[in-house]
Design an enzyme around this catalytic site. Sequence first.
Site, PDB file in Angstrom:
ATOM      1  CB  SER A 200      24.864  23.665   3.516  1.00  0.00           C
ATOM      2  OG  SER A 200      24.926  23.898   4.913  1.00  0.00           O
ATOM      3  N   PRO A 234      26.826  20.580  10.439  1.00  0.00           N
ATOM      4  CG  PRO A 234      28.699  21.678   9.530  1.00  0.00           C
ATOM      5  CD  PRO A 234      27.614  20.685   9.188  1.00  0.00           C
ATOM      6  CG  ASP A 272      16.404   9.428  13.048  1.00  0.00           C
ATOM      7  OD1 ASP A 272      16.440  10.315  12.167  1.00  0.00           O
ATOM      8  OD2 ASP A 272      16.187   8.240  12.802  1.00  0.00           O
ATOM      9  CE  LYS A 317      20.339  16.462   0.505  1.00  0.00           C
ATOM     10  NZ  LYS A 317      21.123  17.707   0.387  1.00  0.00           N
TER      11      LYS A 317
END
Length: 365
Positions: A200, A234, A272, A317
């Site tokens: 990514s 990650p 979050d 998305k």
Amino acid sequence: MRDIDPAQPDPGTVPPVSGLLCYCRPGFESDLAAELTDRAAGVRVAGYAQTRRGDGYVLFHSDNGPALTHELPFRELIFARQKLMLLAELRDLNPSDRITPIFEALAGRGRHGELIVEHPDSDDGKQLAGLARSFGNALRPALRKRGFLSQKDEARFPRLHVFFVSGTHAFIAQSVVGDSAPWEMGIPRLRTHTEAPSRSALKLEEAFMTLLTERERNARIKPGMRAVDLGAAPGGWTWVLTREHMRVVAVDNGPMQADLLDTGLVDHHRVDGFRYQPVGPVDWLVCDMVEQPRRVAERMATWFREGWCRHAIFNLKLPMKKRWQETLLALDLFANNAGEHATLTVRARQLYHDREEITVYASVE
């Protein structure tokens, strides 16, 4: 074979076509067609889209191709990797002489500054890569000899594109430097970094390269800037920011690559991303969270409305259907809720390294 003066039409020229030829990610042809149709209607240029799923390109036919390409700047298109103005369509090409029909199609079109021979970025199109390469090597000197092409690449002339969709079927088109993608097939060639936590990272690298001008990159990406990465784990996007020597707050409940934390530039917050609020304003917000596009757009708008960031790059998305309509809804929601600013810049593009998503750059001054 008689010489053809590129400045004068030839009686035997191939019948011209008019409109746009745009490349896209295979599978997104209908979304690009919907975008071109809506945008053309918005600038009152009549036309219609022609495409087929999986082809990796869209034809938009219009009687006024020059006006259409002027009214639809490439920078404003979202699902297009490349934007070209159509000149001619060549069918039933003779494999033993594909060059003569191109000469005829170019008569009266003036001189071009660069030749690019391409093919669709589709499963069928990739089989034409060898033809495109070898034909380009043969066509380039022939065009220069006839005066259709400058003796060396020159940006002051339009670029000439020969786009093969089969061995006997090609489109002739042109692009203007500065109003088109600078890369062959509209695909930037980025090196994969084995040390990056995920692939990514290429998305954010491409976003910086594609959505910001060189001047903006020089002014807005500097060592010492402060950034927040929402949905960081990650750490692919955080890794790109640390390579620019920014200090990054990485927000994600998941684990980050240990090497990133060892840089001393990364502070990992296990919370979050939709609830996190920065202690103070930051230069950059980046976000690649997997969530409904309108929810992401609304949260990004909150960051701008509250003055928590100056610049942002975030992904939306998209659903499997009506992706152009969902794109419009999400971008409108963001713009309408980002607050009052002297200047709010918003650019969006489906990048080469994107999949079922688009990437958005937003900035306030």
